[in-house]
Design an enzyme around this catalytic site. Structure first.
Site, PDB file in Angstrom:
ATOM      1  N   SER A 206       0.840  -1.205   0.000  1.00 50.44           N
ATOM      2  CA  SER A 206       0.000   0.000   0.000  1.00 50.44           C
ATOM      3  C   SER A 206       0.879   1.261   0.000  1.00 50.44           C
ATOM      4  O   SER A 206       1.758   1.381  -0.846  1.00 50.44           O
ATOM      5  CB  SER A 206      -0.939  -0.052   1.216  1.00 50.44           C
ATOM      6  OG  SER A 206      -1.877   0.985   1.167  1.00 50.44           O
ATOM      7  N   ASP A 350     -10.072  -4.187  -4.699  1.00 51.42           N
ATOM      8  CA  ASP A 350      -9.249  -3.276  -3.912  1.00 51.42           C
ATOM      9  C   ASP A 350      -9.778  -1.863  -4.149  1.00 51.42           C
ATOM     10  O   ASP A 350      -9.683  -1.344  -5.261  1.00 51.42           O
ATOM     11  CB  ASP A 350      -7.789  -3.395  -4.374  1.00 51.42           C
ATOM     12  CG  ASP A 350      -6.834  -2.561  -3.538  1.00 51.42           C
ATOM     13  OD1 ASP A 350      -7.222  -1.467  -3.103  1.00 51.42           O
ATOM     14  OD2 ASP A 350      -5.686  -2.997  -3.333  1.00 51.42           O
ATOM     15  N   HIS A 384      -8.365  -4.600  -0.020  1.00 52.88           N
ATOM     16  CA  HIS A 384      -7.027  -4.005   0.065  1.00 52.88           C
ATOM     17  C   HIS A 384      -6.302  -4.488   1.325  1.00 52.88           C
ATOM     18  O   HIS A 384      -5.174  -4.978   1.255  1.00 52.88           O
ATOM     19  CB  HIS A 384      -7.162  -2.479   0.083  1.00 52.88           C
ATOM     20  CG  HIS A 384      -5.867  -1.733   0.054  1.00 52.88           C
ATOM     21  ND1 HIS A 384      -5.103  -1.613  -1.088  1.00 52.88           N
ATOM     22  CD2 HIS A 384      -5.193  -1.063   1.022  1.00 52.88           C
ATOM     23  CE1 HIS A 384      -4.017  -0.901  -0.818  1.00 52.88           C
ATOM     24  NE2 HIS A 384      -4.052  -0.557   0.462  1.00 52.88           N
TER      25      HIS A 384
END
Ligand code: NAG
Ligand code: NAG
Ligand code: NAG
Ligand code: NAG
Ligand code: NAG
Ligand code: NAG
Ligand code: NAG
Ligand code: NAG
Length: 446
Positions: A206, A350, A384
């Site tokens: 991320s 996501d 995610h």
């Protein structure tokens, strides 16, 4: 089953109790002289060590000190900001028992905040975890990732990659801070025992993947002497342009908008000015709250909020222009080909990354001749955050081969990952309350 959320809440309470002795305190970085950039900073060379110490307070996640942290050090080193001025960065070196001192992993933790006080060097310490505005469930989770790497006997360094101003989204200072952190680690043998010729890996998910990606993109121009054995990154950003961040307005992650704008503004006075001129006065304090609170609190504060509605509506086009300009300046460094082999892992589901754009990014790397293993998860049960946890073990296995000196396969491989469950080998590293909470999260709604 206990959730990660209630586990974190419980750890806050027990931390408060443990604290009643006042035996473990540390100042937030903005008030801690150890973090201060020295006046003669430009007399140091990039990556040169300025100072070091053991963290003032114990490293802790969900009330637990990871068992594979044998020793920890904070190292202050010279790096370079986005205006090319000398500045100082901090990294935390985590040393496992029976360490392989010739294997070094730089783990970029997602931080997504606009102040130095949310740097992982601070939020991973027990003493920060009693203050709700500094609470960081993202640091807690990523410390579990670090534990998985330490269990392989690798040394793990965690740079505060946003630099001394909390410059979230500012590529240059981020890339420099990561690369100079590796240089500093290689020169830290007298402190950490790390060998100067250690094999080097980079890893991030991320916001941590964004930092990793920028570091490897500028490595050829900023730190060409570094030889990187492998790079694992997941949950990459699919932003094509800075102003695309406005697309997540009114969504669950809307808090990333003020954090990214303020982070970028810390390196770009013109953007700062544009923000101040555009903000409706009644929203000023709220918009600036990322300057003194970390991602977790900011997520709650801005959850599904209309952040763009906090600006005068005739000011949005001008603001977009300043954002685009600042972002362009951050990304105008000389491009050089990525030399290290890549492991890219991505869930098709996501809310922060568009899978089609990640597919295209992978294709671009392949076209440039970079070696890529693309692990593409297609379970509709993932998200995610969930794939950040589910994907850990395979990323570690791939990295193990790189740090063991095995050559990555040439060219590109795409593999469909159909799993959406926690790898039992990963779960086995944690106490039952934590592994139970991870299982609950992966099987839960988030
Ligand atoms: C979880 O378990 C570990 C190990 O027993 C313990 O150290 C930690 O305090 C526990 N965390 C919470 C929040 O109860
Ligand atoms: C706090 O003090 C008590 C009594 O002296 C002691 O038993 C306990 O271990 C201390 N806790 C910490 C975290 O130092
Ligand atoms: C910077 O200043 C400090 C404190 O005055 C001094 O100890 C150090 O040697 C200086 N470093 C360099 C590289 O000039
Ligand atoms: C940083 O660099 C800019 C442009 O190169 C320069 O104008 C400025 O004075 C520098 N700032 C500091 C604090 O040295
Ligand atoms: C952290 O907390 C925020 C706010 O409660 C929540 O939205 C987010 O999903 C949590 N993230 C993790 C990784 O636990
Ligand atoms: C600005 O927003 C308000 C409230 O949404 C709206 O009534 C007004 O028409 C808008 N003005 C312009 C110039 O878009
Ligand atoms: C995921 O990929 C596998 C293997 O290609 C396939 O059998 C499965 O149907 C796919 N699942 C989804 C949800 O698309
Ligand atoms: C997705 O989750 C549901 C409900 O927990 C479960 O029945 C299903 O088997 C899961 N699908 C996959 C591909 O794991």
């Amino acid at each position: 089953m206990i959730s990660l959320y209630s586990l974190l809440a419980a750890s806050l309470i027990s931390t408060t109790e443990a604290h009643s002795n006042h035996s473990e305190t540390s100042l937030p970085p903005s008030q801690d002289p150890f973090y201060a950039v020295p006046e003669n900073i430009s007399a140091f060379s990039p990556g040169e060590i300025i100072n070091h110490r053991e963290p003032p307070s114990r490293i802790s996640t969900y009330g637990w000190t990871p068992t594979h942290i044998h020793k920890a050090y904070q190292i202050l080193y010279r790096t370079t900001d986005s205006q090319q001025n000398a500045t100082a960065g901090i990294l935390t070196a985590l040393i496992p028992p029976d360490a392989d001192f010739d294997k070094l992993l730089s783990l970029q933790m997602a931080e997504d905040s606009a102040t130095i006080d949310c740097g992982p060097s601070y939020t991973m310490q027990l003493s920060s975890q009693t203050t709700p505005r500094f609470a960081s469930n993202t640091t807690a989770l990523q410390l579990l990732f670090a534990e998985a790497a330490l269990a392989q006997k690798w040394i793990v360094i965690v740079p505060d990659h946003e630099g001394p101003k909390g410059s979230f989204a500012a590529s240059k200072v981020t890339g420099h801070t990561v690369l100079d952190g590796i240089r500093a680690a290689k020169q830290s043998n007298h402190i950490t025992g790390i060998e100067s010729n250690a094999k080097i890996g980079l890893w991030g998910y991320s916001g941590g993947a964004a930092a990793t990606q920028i570091a490897i993109t500028m490595q050829g121009s900023y730190a060409p002497e570094l030889d990187i054995a492998g790079v694992a990154m997941g949950g990459l950003s699919s932003l094509a342009e800075a102003s695309d961040i406005f697309d997540i307005n009114k969504g669950p992650s809307a808090g990333l908008i003020p954090s990214a704008m303020l982070g970028l503004a810390s390196q770009h006075p013109d953007l700062q000015k544009a923000i101040d001129e555009a903000l409706e006065p009644q929203f000023r304090d709220l918009f600036y709250s990322p300057m003194h609170q970390c991602l977790q609190a900011i997520t709650v504060l801005f959850f599904h909020q209309d952040v763009l509605g906090m600006f005068r509506n005739d000011s949005i086009p001008g603001l977009k222009k300043e954002l685009v300009r600042a972002w362009k300046k951050e990304n105008d460094f000389p491009l050089s080909k990525v030399k290290a082999p890549l492991y890219i892992y991505q869930s098709a589901v996501d809310h922060l990354s568009d899978i089609n754009r990640i597919d295209a990014e992978v294709r671009d790397y392949c076209d440039e001749g970079v070696s890529v293993h693309y692990e593409r998860a297609n379970s509709t049960n993932l998200s995610h955050v969930k794939y950040g946890i589910v994907g850990v073990y395979k990323a570690i296995s791939w990295m193990q081969d790189r740090l063991d000196g095995k050559e990555a396969s040439r060219g590109c491989v795409t593999h469909t990952d159909t799993t959406s469950t926690l790898d039992p080998n990963l779960a086995a590293l944690f106490p039952k309350n934590i592994s139970d909470a991870l299982y609950a999260m992966i099987n839960g709604p988030l």
